[in-house]
Each structure stands twice: as C-alpha cells, then as structure tokens.
Design an enzyme around this catalytic site. Sequence first.
Site, PDB file in Angstrom:
ATOM      1  N   LYS A 106      44.637  35.459  39.800  1.00  0.00           N
ATOM      2  CA  LYS A 106      43.669  36.551  39.742  1.00  0.00           C
ATOM      3  C   LYS A 106      44.342  37.907  39.803  1.00  0.00           C
ATOM      4  CE  LYS A 106      44.041  36.037  44.410  1.00  0.00           C
ATOM      5  NZ  LYS A 106      44.720  34.895  45.061  1.00  0.00           N
ATOM      6  N   GLU A 130      39.009  29.946  35.051  1.00  0.00           N
ATOM      7  CA  GLU A 130      37.978  29.586  36.023  1.00  0.00           C
ATOM      8  C   GLU A 130      38.524  29.536  37.448  1.00  0.00           C
ATOM      9  OE1 GLU A 130      34.737  29.434  37.371  1.00  0.00           O
ATOM     10  OE2 GLU A 130      34.321  28.579  35.392  1.00  0.00           O
ATOM     11  N   GLY A 135      37.959  29.353  43.554  1.00  0.00           N
ATOM     12  CA  GLY A 135      38.455  27.983  43.608  1.00  0.00           C
ATOM     13  C   GLY A 135      37.674  27.019  42.739  1.00  0.00           C
ATOM     14  N   LYS A 206      39.236  39.500  42.975  1.00  0.00           N
ATOM     15  CA  LYS A 206      38.274  38.562  42.380  1.00  0.00           C
ATOM     16  C   LYS A 206      36.993  39.278  41.968  1.00  0.00           C
ATOM     17  CE  LYS A 206      40.122  34.763  45.149  1.00  0.00           C
ATOM     18  NZ  LYS A 206      39.930  33.918  46.356  1.00  0.00           N
TER      19      LYS A 206
END
Length: 437
Positions: A106, A130, A135, A206
């Site tokens: 990320k 993804e 996670g 994120k």
Amino acid sequence: MTNPISVAIVGLGTVGTGVAKLLLQHADRLKTRSGRDIQLRRAVCRDLSKPREIELPDGVLTDNWRTVLEDDDVSVVVQLVGGTTTAREMMIAFLKAGKNVVTANKALLCEHGEELFQLAREHDCTIAFEAAVAGGIPIIAAIGQSMTANQIRSIEAILNGTSNYILTEMLSQGRTYEDALKQAQELGYAEADPTMDVDGTDAAQKLTILARLAFGTTVSLDEFPRQGIDSVALADLQYAAELGYRIKLLGVAKVVDGHLEMHVQPTLVKQDRPVAQADGAFNIIAVDGDAVGRTWYTGPGAGQMPTASAVVADLVDTVAGRTRLTFPLLDLWGERTPLPVQAPDEITSRYFLRFSMEDRPHVFAEIADILGRNGISLASIMQHEASESKTQAGSRPMVPVVVMTHRTTRGRMQAAEREFQQLNTLQPPWILLPVAD
C-alpha cells in the site's frame, strides 16, 4: 486456454509463504476457478539458507529478482516486497517487460500509484492490489466493481488491526498502552518497530487508496489530519465507555459540501454502532452509496493467510482475464475531476477533552471562558473526585475532568488548545479527540 500460466513470487516473507502454500496445496481448486493451471515457476527471497515453512519444487527458489524479469515464461508477478524504493524499481521493470503484477504494497501505491498505473496502461499490463487494503476483506473489488452503480458518499473504517487490538486489550483487560503494545508484539500483531501502525500512517495510506478509488481524488498524507493511538491512555477509554462510546482509530473520507473531508484519528464512536463493535485485530469498513445505502465489510485485516487469500484472488482474476477487463475501467488515477480536499481547520466535529486540573474555585470558569471565546459550546462536563490522601502537603489535589463539546471546527479547537497552554492550573498532557456522528 489450456496452457499453464507461470507465475513468480517476489518476496517470500510471511505473506509470500502463504501465497506459495495456496498455489502448491490447492492447485486443483485454483485451476477450476481460473480455467488454467497456475504453476509457481520462481520464488525470490533474500536469504536462500533461511528455514521455510514450505517445501518448494526444485529450481524455484532464487535470491535474484532479475531472473524473474528475464524469464519470458513468467507472465504474472506477485510482488510482495515492502518499502517504496527497491519495490518501485522492481515494479517498473516488470511492467516494462510486459508482466502483470499483483501487489500488497500500500505504501508503494500511495506514493507512486499514479506513475505505476499509467505505466501499466502504456505497456498493456494490469496491477491488482486487493491485499493492499484491509487484508482478507475484498474492499477493493466491492468499491471498484460491485458498487459502480453508486456515487460513494462516505467511507468510515478501521484499517489497522494492530491499533485496534491494542485499544481492545487496553479496555477489556485494563492494560496500559505500553503493556498492550508489548502483548501485540509478542503475538505477532505488531512489528518490533510499530511506529507506522500506532501513529496512524498505515491506516492513512490505505485510506488514500480507497479515497482515490471512491472519489477520484489524489490526496497526500500531509493534506489531512493524522493522529495515532500512542497518546491514548486507559483513562480515556474508560471515560469514553462511561459516556457510551468506544475509542477507535477511525479513518474517514466523505463528501461534505462539494469537498472531500479526510482524517485518521482516535475517535469516539457510539458503542452500539457496528464500527465500535469491531474488536481485536479485525478491520471494518462502512461504505455509503447513494443507491445501495450503507454497507459493511469486516474481517481479519492482516495475517499470513487472510492476506494471502486476497493476493491469490487477485492472481486468479488476472489469470482468468477478469483483471484485464476491469483494469482499464478502474478509475483509480483516472480522468474524473477530483474533489477539492477540505482544509483541516474547517473540518467540523464534536470533541472529547480530558484534563488533569487543579481542584480550586473558578477552574471550570476559566475552561468555559476559553471555549466560549473561541465559539465552542459545552455539551457536558464530568469530574471524578480526587483522592486528597495522595495530595502532597501544601499543594492542591489534581482532578480528572472530561468535557464534551457541541459541534465546532477543528481550527477553533486548536485555538482553544493554545490558550489552555497558558493556564497553570492544567497539568499537561491533555487529550483532544473527535466524536463521530
């Protein structure tokens, strides 16, 4: 469609080992779901002599990532190298060589995503990510594909399992922050250096990826408020619970009056809300769409097999051709007119303040006067009785006081804080946390 697909794993750490386990132990399952044999051709590690949890086929393991670059048979690279320097160099090289990439990094996407996505399109490649957010929770697919009929209005999320575990342990077991952090490290939830988890950086990275996907706005980490949990004390969690709240490290991205409001902070959340009830190392993301309304996604946000599950799902989509169909349409760094980012000082919220103040007349009046001069209205004040037996002779007792405000701007609260610093009746540090609606 019957020819096997050769893949490489670059970075054979905890998650890479989990990916290798799934590829080798469940090959038939993955073939059924992708339509192709997926063969692990290369696995790149730093130390060939290190003991491993899994036995790899002969000739697979290497410590030279350029063997992957030079291998024309490898069409998909699972890149699990951390950081943003070597990882970026590798990613650029793989894309220029025409290899599709699956990544869980990320930080790399947060810092260099625009460059990498453009490069992938130029070389007719795809990037699947993804596992980079939350996670094992399929939140990228949910926002990027399943909710395409919606305009996303808000995202409210717990995106860091380490911080959530620490806060849960503090309240449920009566631990100090330091003790809960040590426990998290012993259990493997926190790294030896937990800084990026506990200071809010991980969650903020994120959140920027989700914001780009949902709103088309590229936001740097210095454009929105970011506060970690390392200043939260057990007393704050207990006072919040008395008031009917839980404190969570909450990431918020939402549209307010044509602007994108973003922040990552320890936040008081009403204890009956789903976000407040996500405990331990779990993550939860609440996404509000104009057509579907509010939806929730929850599950393990880290760990070997949950993260490996998301990586292999991306790998299967890439092998099956689904990523090639969706990637050109994925408006992560696309052509939409971005929303302007709300200035931090203009963000509005109710606030929770905890002071340790000298128990003498007029102290409350001084606090109320400062808040009033800055246009901040008090909603409630809570004071617990001080133990005078612990007060040193000749000194006044210090008492804990909790103040809840009505809605105000962050700028006004910061102005009031500067005035609090001038009061010799307050003992620093004090705590200032937003309250979620």
